[in-house]
Motif scaffolding. Structure first.
Motif, PDB file in Angstrom:
ATOM      1  N   ASN A  69       0.819  -0.899  -0.127  1.00 14.79           N
ATOM      2  CA  ASN A  69      -0.356   0.365   0.172  1.00 14.79           C
ATOM      3  C   ASN A  69       1.229   1.350   0.106  1.00 14.79           C
ATOM      4  OD1 ASN A  69      -1.947   1.942   0.729  1.00 14.79           O
ATOM      5  ND2 ASN A  69      -2.981   1.117   2.367  1.00 14.79           N
ATOM      6  N   PRO A  70       1.181   2.146  -1.124  1.00 13.70           N
ATOM      7  CA  PRO A  70       1.996   2.766  -1.385  1.00 13.70           C
ATOM      8  C   PRO A  70       1.502   4.156  -0.466  1.00 13.70           C
ATOM      9  CG  PRO A  70       0.900   3.029  -3.420  1.00 13.70           C
ATOM     10  CD  PRO A  70       0.721   1.580  -2.875  1.00 13.70           C
ATOM     11  N   VAL A  71       0.653   4.046   0.281  1.00 15.44           N
ATOM     12  CA  VAL A  71       0.334   5.601   1.296  1.00 15.44           C
ATOM     13  C   VAL A  71       1.166   5.313   2.485  1.00 15.44           C
ATOM     14  CG1 VAL A  71      -1.547   6.530   2.289  1.00 15.44           C
ATOM     15  CG2 VAL A  71      -2.255   5.421   0.171  1.00 15.44           C
ATOM     16  N   ILE A  72       1.217   4.040   2.640  1.00 20.01           N
ATOM     17  CA  ILE A  72       1.115   3.392   4.257  1.00 20.01           C
ATOM     18  C   ILE A  72       2.505   2.307   4.333  1.00 20.01           C
ATOM     19  CG2 ILE A  72      -0.182   3.699   4.948  1.00 20.01           C
ATOM     20  CD1 ILE A  72      -1.310   0.920   5.525  1.00 20.01           C
ATOM     21  N   GLU A  73       3.349   2.258   2.868  1.00 20.35           N
ATOM     22  CA  GLU A  73       4.442   1.003   3.136  1.00 20.35           C
ATOM     23  C   GLU A  73       5.569   1.511   1.828  1.00 20.35           C
ATOM     24  OE1 GLU A  73       2.084  -2.976   5.082  1.00 20.35           O
ATOM     25  OE2 GLU A  73       1.893  -2.229   2.264  1.00 20.35           O
ATOM     26  N   ASP A  74       6.354   0.752   2.273  1.00 22.99           N
ATOM     27  CA  ASP A  74       7.681   1.444   0.949  1.00 22.99           C
ATOM     28  C   ASP A  74       8.242  -0.778   0.633  1.00 22.99           C
ATOM     29  OD1 ASP A  74       7.775   4.244   1.692  1.00 22.99           O
ATOM     30  OD2 ASP A  74       9.545   3.813   3.395  1.00 22.99           O
ATOM     31  N   VAL A  75       8.034  -0.095  -0.744  1.00 21.64           N
ATOM     32  CA  VAL A  75       9.066  -1.756  -1.294  1.00 21.64           C
ATOM     33  C   VAL A  75       9.802  -1.605  -0.765  1.00 21.64           C
ATOM     34  CG1 VAL A  75       9.402  -3.046  -3.225  1.00 21.64           C
ATOM     35  CG2 VAL A  75       7.235  -2.387  -2.542  1.00 21.64           C
ATOM     36  N   VAL A  76      11.504  -2.005  -0.096  1.00 17.39           N
ATOM     37  CA  VAL A  76      12.457  -1.845   0.413  1.00 17.39           C
ATOM     38  C   VAL A  76      13.067  -2.749  -0.422  1.00 17.39           C
ATOM     39  CG1 VAL A  76      12.148  -1.226   2.858  1.00 17.39           C
ATOM     40  CG2 VAL A  76      12.403  -3.502   2.637  1.00 17.39           C
ATOM     41  N   GLY A  77      12.796  -4.185  -0.717  1.00 14.37           N
ATOM     42  CA  GLY A  77      13.711  -5.129  -1.755  1.00 14.37           C
ATOM     43  C   GLY A  77      13.003  -5.847  -2.766  1.00 14.37           C
ATOM     44  N   VAL A  78      14.053  -6.341  -3.885  1.00 12.22           N
ATOM     45  CA  VAL A  78      13.236  -6.798  -5.207  1.00 12.22           C
ATOM     46  C   VAL A  78      14.443  -7.628  -5.634  1.00 12.22           C
ATOM     47  CG1 VAL A  78      11.513  -7.136  -7.262  1.00 12.22           C
ATOM     48  CG2 VAL A  78      10.718  -5.605  -5.246  1.00 12.22           C
ATOM     49  N   TYR A  79      13.873  -8.438  -5.232  1.00  9.04           N
ATOM     50  CA  TYR A  79      15.826  -9.190  -5.944  1.00  9.04           C
ATOM     51  C   TYR A  79      15.158 -10.764  -5.380  1.00  9.04           C
ATOM     52  CZ  TYR A  79      15.750 -10.156  -0.575  1.00  9.04           C
ATOM     53  OH  TYR A  79      15.469 -10.251   1.075  1.00  9.04           O
ATOM     54  N   ALA A  80      16.381 -11.717  -7.357  1.00  9.72           N
ATOM     55  CA  ALA A  80      16.358 -13.061  -6.976  1.00  9.72           C
ATOM     56  C   ALA A  80      16.919 -13.951  -6.285  1.00  9.72           C
ATOM     57  CB  ALA A  80      17.567 -13.016  -7.813  1.00  9.72           C
ATOM     58  N   GLY A  81      16.419 -14.294  -5.186  1.00 12.03           N
ATOM     59  CA  GLY A  81      16.168 -15.900  -3.579  1.00 12.03           C
ATOM     60  C   GLY A  81      17.016 -16.750  -4.827  1.00 12.03           C
ATOM     61  N   GLU A  82      17.213 -17.305  -3.263  1.00 10.54           N
ATOM     62  CA  GLU A  82      18.064 -18.372  -3.869  1.00 10.54           C
ATOM     63  C   GLU A  82      17.152 -19.906  -4.609  1.00 10.54           C
ATOM     64  OE1 GLU A  82      20.801 -20.318  -0.426  1.00 10.54           O
ATOM     65  OE2 GLU A  82      20.941 -17.593   0.045  1.00 10.54           O
ATOM     66  N   LYS A  83      17.465 -20.674  -5.535  1.00  7.98           N
ATOM     67  CA  LYS A  83      16.655 -21.691  -6.047  1.00  7.98           C
ATOM     68  C   LYS A  83      17.105 -22.469  -4.774  1.00  7.98           C
ATOM     69  CE  LYS A  83      18.262 -21.163 -10.614  1.00  7.98           C
ATOM     70  NZ  LYS A  83      18.184 -21.556 -11.814  1.00  7.98           N
TER      71      LYS A  83
END
Length: 83
Positions: A69-83
């Motif tokens: 919810n961009p009003v109250i939250e920040d996206v702090v990470g989007v990254y590839a995870g381990e398989k």
């Protein structure tokens, strides 16, 4: 199969009652080294095949439009995870 991790946190100015409750409970467990707690969300998105830049961009879009919810939250990470 690849995996993309999306991490979302409340904006700093937003009250975090869950984090506050956790911070209050820690001393009862003998854990006193933390000055505060903020609780966020973690999403794991499965990708057929390897994680590509296209898949990461789609995850960023999903993170900004559906997963947070961009009003109250920040996206702090989007990254590839381990398989």
């Amino acid at each position: 199969m690849g995996r993309i991790i999306v991490e979302v946190m409340p904006k700093p100015e937003i009250l975090d009652p869950q984090g506050k409750a956790i911070a209050g409970a820690l001393p009862h467990q003998g854990i006193t080294v933390f000055g505060g707690v903020r609780q966020g969300k973690r999403f794991e998105l499965a990708v057929d095949g390897d994680v590509t830049e296209e898949a990461l961009e789609a995850a960023r879009k999903a993170a900004e439009t559906v997963l947070s919810n961009p009003v109250i939250e920040d996206v702090v990470g989007v990254y590839a995870g381990e398989k």
